[in-house]
Design a protein around this motif. Structure first.
Motif, PDB file in Angstrom:
ATOM      1  N   SER A 192       0.894  -1.422  -0.002  1.00 15.01           N
ATOM      2  CA  SER A 192      -0.169  -0.230   0.109  1.00 15.01           C
ATOM      3  C   SER A 192       0.907   0.967   0.315  1.00 15.01           C
ATOM      4  CB  SER A 192      -1.060   0.062   1.294  1.00 15.01           C
ATOM      5  OG  SER A 192      -1.924  -0.690   1.358  1.00 15.01           O
ATOM      6  N   CYS A 193       2.150   1.157   0.709  1.00 14.70           N
ATOM      7  CA  CYS A 193       3.063   2.344   0.632  1.00 14.70           C
ATOM      8  C   CYS A 193       3.049   2.699  -0.781  1.00 14.70           C
ATOM      9  CB  CYS A 193       3.817   2.323   2.067  1.00 14.70           C
ATOM     10  SG  CYS A 193       2.431   2.747   3.722  1.00 14.70           S
ATOM     11  N   ALA A 194       3.977   1.213  -0.710  1.00 18.86           N
ATOM     12  CA  ALA A 194       4.670   1.843  -1.796  1.00 18.86           C
ATOM     13  C   ALA A 194       3.637   2.164  -2.814  1.00 18.86           C
ATOM     14  CB  ALA A 194       5.679   0.319  -2.164  1.00 18.86           C
ATOM     15  N   GLY A 195       2.344   1.894  -3.749  1.00 20.73           N
ATOM     16  CA  GLY A 195       2.006   2.327  -4.482  1.00 20.73           C
ATOM     17  C   GLY A 195       1.454   3.655  -4.575  1.00 20.73           C
ATOM     18  N   VAL A 196       1.020   4.596  -3.155  1.00 18.76           N
ATOM     19  CA  VAL A 196       0.944   5.304  -2.902  1.00 18.76           C
ATOM     20  C   VAL A 196       2.331   6.173  -2.850  1.00 18.76           C
ATOM     21  CG1 VAL A 196       0.841   7.226  -1.076  1.00 18.76           C
ATOM     22  CG2 VAL A 196      -0.485   5.181  -1.441  1.00 18.76           C
ATOM     23  N   LEU A 197       2.760   6.262  -2.876  1.00 17.54           N
ATOM     24  CA  LEU A 197       4.242   6.236  -3.466  1.00 17.54           C
ATOM     25  C   LEU A 197       4.976   7.130  -4.692  1.00 17.54           C
ATOM     26  CD1 LEU A 197       7.109   8.180  -2.108  1.00 17.54           C
ATOM     27  CD2 LEU A 197       8.248   5.522  -2.297  1.00 17.54           C
ATOM     28  N   LEU A 198       4.691   5.160  -6.133  1.00 17.99           N
ATOM     29  CA  LEU A 198       4.899   5.350  -6.522  1.00 17.99           C
ATOM     30  C   LEU A 198       3.740   6.182  -7.733  1.00 17.99           C
ATOM     31  CD1 LEU A 198       5.935   4.117  -9.560  1.00 17.99           C
ATOM     32  CD2 LEU A 198       4.274   2.140  -9.255  1.00 17.99           C
ATOM     33  N   LEU A 199       2.133   6.804  -7.045  1.00 17.01           N
ATOM     34  CA  LEU A 199       1.589   7.556  -7.223  1.00 17.01           C
ATOM     35  C   LEU A 199       2.165   8.628  -7.903  1.00 17.01           C
ATOM     36  CD1 LEU A 199      -1.409   7.869  -9.058  1.00 17.01           C
ATOM     37  CD2 LEU A 199      -2.196   7.895  -6.356  1.00 17.01           C
ATOM     38  N   ILE A 200       2.801   9.384  -6.438  1.00 15.55           N
ATOM     39  CA  ILE A 200       2.986  10.490  -6.463  1.00 15.55           C
ATOM     40  C   ILE A 200       3.952  10.689  -7.351  1.00 15.55           C
ATOM     41  CG2 ILE A 200       3.585  12.242  -4.451  1.00 15.55           C
ATOM     42  CD1 ILE A 200       2.357  10.389  -2.584  1.00 15.55           C
ATOM     43  N   LEU A 201       4.742   9.953  -7.113  1.00 16.94           N
ATOM     44  CA  LEU A 201       6.023  10.541  -7.933  1.00 16.94           C
ATOM     45  C   LEU A 201       5.920  10.181  -9.587  1.00 16.94           C
ATOM     46  CD1 LEU A 201       8.626   7.769  -6.348  1.00 16.94           C
ATOM     47  CD2 LEU A 201       8.664  10.563  -6.154  1.00 16.94           C
ATOM     48  N   SER A 202       5.482   9.431  -9.859  1.00 18.26           N
ATOM     49  CA  SER A 202       4.629   9.386 -10.887  1.00 18.26           C
ATOM     50  C   SER A 202       3.850  10.392 -11.704  1.00 18.26           C
ATOM     51  CB  SER A 202       3.981   8.782 -11.272  1.00 18.26           C
ATOM     52  OG  SER A 202       4.263   7.362 -11.275  1.00 18.26           O
ATOM     53  N   LEU A 203       3.258  11.369 -10.296  1.00 16.73           N
ATOM     54  CA  LEU A 203       2.193  12.442 -11.177  1.00 16.73           C
ATOM     55  C   LEU A 203       2.952  13.598 -11.071  1.00 16.73           C
ATOM     56  CD1 LEU A 203      -0.394  13.466 -11.221  1.00 16.73           C
ATOM     57  CD2 LEU A 203      -0.535  13.704  -8.568  1.00 16.73           C
ATOM     58  N   LEU A 204       4.160  13.716 -10.096  1.00 14.98           N
ATOM     59  CA  LEU A 204       5.278  14.716 -10.283  1.00 14.98           C
ATOM     60  C   LEU A 204       5.733  14.932 -11.500  1.00 14.98           C
ATOM     61  CD1 LEU A 204       6.158  14.810  -6.444  1.00 14.98           C
ATOM     62  CD2 LEU A 204       4.593  16.435  -7.803  1.00 14.98           C
ATOM     63  N   PHE A 205       6.579  13.265 -11.677  1.00 18.85           N
ATOM     64  CA  PHE A 205       7.429  13.471 -13.424  1.00 18.85           C
ATOM     65  C   PHE A 205       6.669  14.104 -14.373  1.00 18.85           C
ATOM     66  CE2 PHE A 205       8.720  11.123 -16.718  1.00 18.85           C
ATOM     67  CZ  PHE A 205       9.995  11.198 -16.733  1.00 18.85           C
ATOM     68  N   VAL A 206       5.034  13.331 -14.228  1.00 18.20           N
ATOM     69  CA  VAL A 206       4.129  13.308 -15.473  1.00 18.20           C
ATOM     70  C   VAL A 206       4.206  15.337 -16.004  1.00 18.20           C
ATOM     71  CG1 VAL A 206       2.245  13.259 -16.484  1.00 18.20           C
ATOM     72  CG2 VAL A 206       2.943  11.579 -15.947  1.00 18.20           C
ATOM     73  N   ARG A 207       3.707  15.807 -14.269  1.00 20.36           N
ATOM     74  CA  ARG A 207       2.942  16.817 -14.860  1.00 20.36           C
ATOM     75  C   ARG A 207       4.464  17.925 -14.963  1.00 20.36           C
ATOM     76  NH1 ARG A 207       4.003  19.869  -9.302  1.00 20.36           N
ATOM     77  NH2 ARG A 207       2.183  21.487  -9.680  1.00 20.36           N
ATOM     78  N   ILE A 216       9.176  24.875 -23.275  1.00 21.66           N
ATOM     79  CA  ILE A 216       9.903  24.212 -24.634  1.00 21.66           C
ATOM     80  C   ILE A 216       9.844  25.312 -26.205  1.00 21.66           C
ATOM     81  CG2 ILE A 216      11.358  23.144 -26.315  1.00 21.66           C
ATOM     82  CD1 ILE A 216      12.186  22.012 -23.349  1.00 21.66           C
ATOM     83  N   ILE A 217       8.275  24.351 -25.905  1.00 21.69           N
ATOM     84  CA  ILE A 217       7.452  24.039 -27.353  1.00 21.69           C
ATOM     85  C   ILE A 217       6.876  25.604 -27.844  1.00 21.69           C
ATOM     86  CG2 ILE A 217       5.585  23.038 -29.440  1.00 21.69           C
ATOM     87  CD1 ILE A 217       6.308  20.274 -27.834  1.00 21.69           C
ATOM     88  N   LEU A 218       5.595  25.871 -26.578  1.00 21.73           N
ATOM     89  CA  LEU A 218       4.901  26.659 -26.625  1.00 21.73           C
ATOM     90  C   LEU A 218       5.485  28.639 -26.087  1.00 21.73           C
ATOM     91  CD1 LEU A 218       1.339  24.729 -26.985  1.00 21.73           C
ATOM     92  CD2 LEU A 218       2.874  25.418 -28.883  1.00 21.73           C
ATOM     93  N   GLY A 219       5.926  28.193 -25.077  1.00 24.92           N
ATOM     94  CA  GLY A 219       6.412  29.061 -24.362  1.00 24.92           C
ATOM     95  C   GLY A 219       5.491  29.419 -23.668  1.00 24.92           C
ATOM     96  N   LYS A 220       4.816  28.496 -22.612  1.00 20.93           N
ATOM     97  CA  LYS A 220       3.869  28.754 -21.916  1.00 20.93           C
ATOM     98  C   LYS A 220       4.138  27.796 -20.977  1.00 20.93           C
ATOM     99  CE  LYS A 220       0.794  30.405 -24.655  1.00 20.93           C
ATOM    100  NZ  LYS A 220       0.022  32.211 -23.917  1.00 20.93           N
ATOM    101  N   ARG A 221       3.692  28.038 -19.375  1.00 22.66           N
ATOM    102  CA  ARG A 221       4.246  27.586 -18.375  1.00 22.66           C
ATOM    103  C   ARG A 221       2.844  27.361 -17.568  1.00 22.66           C
ATOM    104  NH1 ARG A 221       6.594  32.838 -18.097  1.00 22.66           N
ATOM    105  NH2 ARG A 221       8.707  32.895 -18.204  1.00 22.66           N
ATOM    106  N   ILE A 222       2.554  25.887 -17.711  1.00 19.09           N
ATOM    107  CA  ILE A 222       1.605  24.915 -16.885  1.00 19.09           C
ATOM    108  C   ILE A 222       1.315  24.156 -16.584  1.00 19.09           C
ATOM    109  CG2 ILE A 222      -0.510  24.083 -17.929  1.00 19.09           C
ATOM    110  CD1 ILE A 222      -0.420  25.780 -20.707  1.00 19.09           C
ATOM    111  N   TRP A 223       1.022  23.980 -15.839  1.00 20.19           N
ATOM    112  CA  TRP A 223       1.133  23.405 -14.615  1.00 20.19           C
ATOM    113  C   TRP A 223       0.048  22.796 -13.622  1.00 20.19           C
ATOM    114  CZ3 TRP A 223       5.862  21.604 -12.957  1.00 20.19           C
ATOM    115  CH2 TRP A 223       7.029  22.153 -13.012  1.00 20.19           C
ATOM    116  N   PHE A 224      -0.070  21.520 -14.285  1.00 21.54           N
ATOM    117  CA  PHE A 224      -1.465  20.674 -14.190  1.00 21.54           C
ATOM    118  C   PHE A 224      -1.203  19.851 -12.222  1.00 21.54           C
ATOM    119  CE2 PHE A 224      -1.154  20.307 -18.351  1.00 21.54           C
ATOM    120  CZ  PHE A 224      -2.348  19.937 -19.123  1.00 21.54           C
ATOM    121  N   PHE A 225      -2.455  19.906 -11.451  1.00 14.12           N
ATOM    122  CA  PHE A 225      -2.730  20.189 -10.760  1.00 14.12           C
ATOM    123  C   PHE A 225      -1.368  21.320  -9.959  1.00 14.12           C
ATOM    124  CE2 PHE A 225      -3.683  15.865 -11.631  1.00 14.12           C
ATOM    125  CZ  PHE A 225      -4.712  15.424 -11.489  1.00 14.12           C
TER     126      PHE A 225
END
Length: 375
Positions: A192-207, A216-225
């Motif tokens: 359970s702890c490993a799954g929650v930690l993996l979810l948080i790290l994956s979300l931070l990496f994707v955003r 780099i492409i559009l010159g826009k600063r867009i942060w999801f979440f």
């Protein structure tokens, strides 16, 4: 004369009663109970306004102290959209918004603040909407023109937060008792702890990847979440998916090209120094060994191993001399046993030699007797 005096007293009472409730009483002998009740009314009003979700507020540092503050124009719009909150003020519900703000300032429920940085930073078009550092303003008058107001009283915590604060010691004790849990419970908690930690790290990496690509492409600063790393955020703000509008100036193409080059170099370095299959298997084996040691540990096995490895103590009253005495006594006993074994072996050898000699003597005597008889 007595009647005229009584009439004057009645007139004085009538004039004192005719003073409007919203005005100030010029008589300094006003009962303190009414003043206290009036202060309590404004205190309740301030608490209701602060706890309301529609009044937008932020946290900032004011003289090395974290305070919650709001903007004057937001306070005006809030009371216009929620006039029912004025009913808490009772007789003062007909006051204007500015008068209510000044009353809160007089009662020291609010304090007017101003931004510390009053110049536009390089690369931005205007000042920050919500500054992170504030200072006390010299005039304590309510205004809705770029004015900030901070709450001076401590916010009352709801019941669930109080109960949650008492549950922290229980949670800490439960974490400390993790080694003595059953095997299935350990596996459940671990995954359970490993799954929650993996979810948080994956979300931070994707955003982060989405932000870098759009920057780099559009010159826009867009942060999801956008509020996922915020220190002070409600549950609704924490999981808000859509980002805010980018109000900053668009970066130059040279800056975007530089960050694109840095990203490509980092990716190539990571790919070049990536571990091979043998190293990955070795690291995986180490991690699995660590996990197995944590999961399979139990107090019974630990105590049994400690009892097996525990040395024998001869005399518990003298621990320093016991080891030497015990070593000497053990060596003496070992030497004595060895000498006894050697003496026993020697004795057996001597007995065997004596028996062999006696048998030879008997045989010689028999042969000599037979010769004598023959002669």
């Amino acid at each position: 004369m007595k009647k005229s005096g009584g009439a004057e007293k009645k007139r004085v009472r009538r004039t004192s009663a005719a003073i409007p409730n919203g005005g100030r009483d010029p008589n300094p002998d006003t009962p303190p109970r009414k003043q206290a009740a009036k202060r309590d009314v404004f205190q309740v009003f301030a608490e209701k306004v602060r706890d309301h979700k529609d009044l937008e507020s932020r946290w900032a540092v004011l003289q090395e102290t974290r305070v919650e503050y709001f903007r004057g124009k937001d306070f005006v719009n809030f009371l216009k959209n929620h006039p029912e909150l004025k009913d808490i003020l009772g007789s003062d519900q007909n006051l204007e918004v500015e008068d209510i703000g000044n009353a809160l300032l007089r009662k020291k429920l609010l304090i007017r603040c101003d931004r510390v940085v009053k110049t536009v930073r390089p690369g931005k078009k205007k000042l920050s909407t919500w500054p992170a550092h504030l200072e006390i303003y010299h005039e304590h008058v309510f205004s809705d023109n770029d004015a900030f107001f901070a709450w001076t009283f401590e916010k009352r915590h709801p019941l669930w937060q109080t109960l949650l604060s008492f549950s922290w010691p229980v949670l800490t004790l439960a974490i400390c008792l993790f080694p003595v849990y059953p095997h299935q419970v350990k596996i459940l908690i671990l995954y359970s702890c490993a799954g929650v930690l993996l979810l948080i790290l994956s979300l931070l990496f994707v955003r982060a990847v989405i932000f870098g690509a759009l920057y780099i492409i559009l010159g826009k600063r867009i942060w999801f979440f956008p509020n996922i790393l915020a220190e002070e955020a409600t549950l609704g703000e924490l999981f808000r998916f859509w980002p805010k509008k980018d109000e900053e100036e668009r970066p130059k193409w040279t800056t975007r090209l530089f960050y694109a080059t840095v990203a490509v170099v980092v990716i190539l370095l990571l790919r070049h120094h990536a571990p091979d299959e043998a190293a990955r298997a070795r690291y995986q084996k180490r991690v699995f060994n660590i996990i197995d040691d944590v999961i399979e540990w139990s107090p019974r096995l630990a105590l049994s191993g400690m009892m097996e490895k525990q040395p024998t103590v001869v005399n518990a009253t003298e621990p320093n001399q016991n080891f030497t005495d015990g070593g000497k006594s053990s060596s003496d006993t070992a030497g004595a046993e060895a000498s006894e074994e050697q003496s026993g072996d020697l004795g057996e050898n001597i007995e065997d030699s004596d028996a062999f000699q006696q048998s030879e003597n008997i045989e010689d005597s028999d042969v000599s007797e037979e010769r004598d008889d023959h002669i």
